[in-house]
Design an enzyme around this catalytic site. Structure first.
Site, PDB file in Angstrom:
ATOM      1  N   ASP A 149       0.854  -1.200   0.000  1.00 60.26           N
ATOM      2  CA  ASP A 149       0.000   0.000   0.000  1.00 60.26           C
ATOM      3  C   ASP A 149       0.884   1.243   0.000  1.00 60.26           C
ATOM      4  OD1 ASP A 149      -2.649  -1.306   0.290  1.00 60.26           O
ATOM      5  OD2 ASP A 149      -1.791  -2.004   2.173  1.00 60.26           O
ATOM      6  N   THR A 175      -1.254  -9.860 -11.407  1.00 59.90           N
ATOM      7  CA  THR A 175      -2.413 -10.027 -10.527  1.00 59.90           C
ATOM      8  C   THR A 175      -3.531  -9.070 -10.957  1.00 59.90           C
ATOM      9  OG1 THR A 175      -1.664  -8.341  -8.989  1.00 59.90           O
ATOM     10  CG2 THR A 175      -0.921 -10.586  -8.568  1.00 59.90           C
TER      11      THR A 175
END
Ligand SMILES: C[S@@+](CC[C@H](N)C(=O)[O-])C[C@H]1O[C@@H](n2cnc3c(N)ncnc32)[C@H](O)[C@@H]1O
Length: 253
Positions: A152, A230
């Site tokens: 993040d 992903t």
């Protein structure tokens, strides 16, 4: 991951914590608090697999060989999300023990489903804060590799202290790597990439590796560096955010 505005505060989470926190170094957690219920099939898979291949983060040192039932190079993935990369890379590395660490239970449940569906034998999953795992559960020079894919970014300046990859975490990761072990990072956030590069290059136990050399596959590395794309990364590519890959080796004495 969408920013839902909620953030964790380690100070309120840790019993006996001081203003500075109670861990080896002062920090706040790098993850948001995200709720999410498991679907019935996910819960059923969880109930079947968790007792043997899952564990909550604790203060107890981890018996890696006992858990996997074998001695093998160990690779840790921090923040495995839904486990897409974990499952694919574990299949490419049958000779390695992979430990996925994630706080988000529905993400871990998706990984457990992939493990069951594809009969992947070499993954174990830990639920909780990866920094606690590195500090308390893993010994010095116990890891062949550490992966951090799309941590993040915490883009606001006032949240930068929450970034996972900063000086103390690099030091901790470097201490846990064996000499010659590898730290592989990927991010789609340009400014965080620069921050990560600066902090990683400042860690004396780590040395930047040449990506082109690695692509040839160093003879003595049991790690693959090929990542599958992903869902998270796919979204970044769709909106034109370039992916930065960073890789360091633990210095050999
Ligand atoms: C942006 S997502 C990326 C997920 C995955 N690596 C991917 O590429 O799709 C970052 C993930 O890291 C997890 N995370 C952040 N800090 C963590 C920590 N200290 N310990 C464990 N997981 C963490 C979050 O819960 C989140 O799922």
């Amino acid at each position: 991951m969408r920013d839902n505005g909620r953030v964790n505060d380690a100070k309120s989470r840790v019993a006996g914590a001081t203003e500075q926190g109670s861990r080896l170094y002062p920090r706040v957690t790098s993850f948001r608090s995200r709720r999410g219920a498991l679907t019935d099939p996910q819960q059923q898979t969880w109930d079947r697999l968790w007792p043997t291949i899952g564990a909550d983060v604790s203060d107890a040192p981890l018996d890696i060989a006992g858990w996997f039932g074998r001695e093998a190079p160990t690779i840790v993935e921090i923040g495995s999300g839904t486990g897409t990369a974990t499952a694919a890379m574990a299949k490419a590395e049958p000779h390695a023990n992979l430990i996925a660490i994630e706080v988000y239970r529905p993400g871990l449940a998706q990984l457990l489903q992939a493990i069951e569906r594809d009969s992947i034998p070499n993954i174990r999953v830990l639920r909780g804060d990866a920094v606690d795992v590195l500090e308390n559960m893993l010994g010095p020079e116990s890891l062949t590799g550490v992966r951090v894919f799309f941590p993040d970014p915490w883009p606001k300046a006032r949240h930068h202290k929450r970034r996972l990859l900063q000086g103390p975490t690099f030091k901790l990761i470097a201490e846990r790597l064996i000499p010659g072990g590898v730290l592989h990072v990927a991010t789609d956030h340009a400014e965080y990439a620069e921050w990560i590069a600066e902090a990683g290059n400042a860690e004396p136990l780590l040395t930047p590796l040449d990506w082109d050399d690695l692509a040839q596959g160093p003879a003595d590395s049991p790690m693959t560096h090929e990542r599958p794309v992903t869902k998270f990364e796919n979204k970044a590519q769709q909106v034109g955010r370039p992916i930065t890959e960073l890789i360091w080796g633990k210095v050999r004495a």
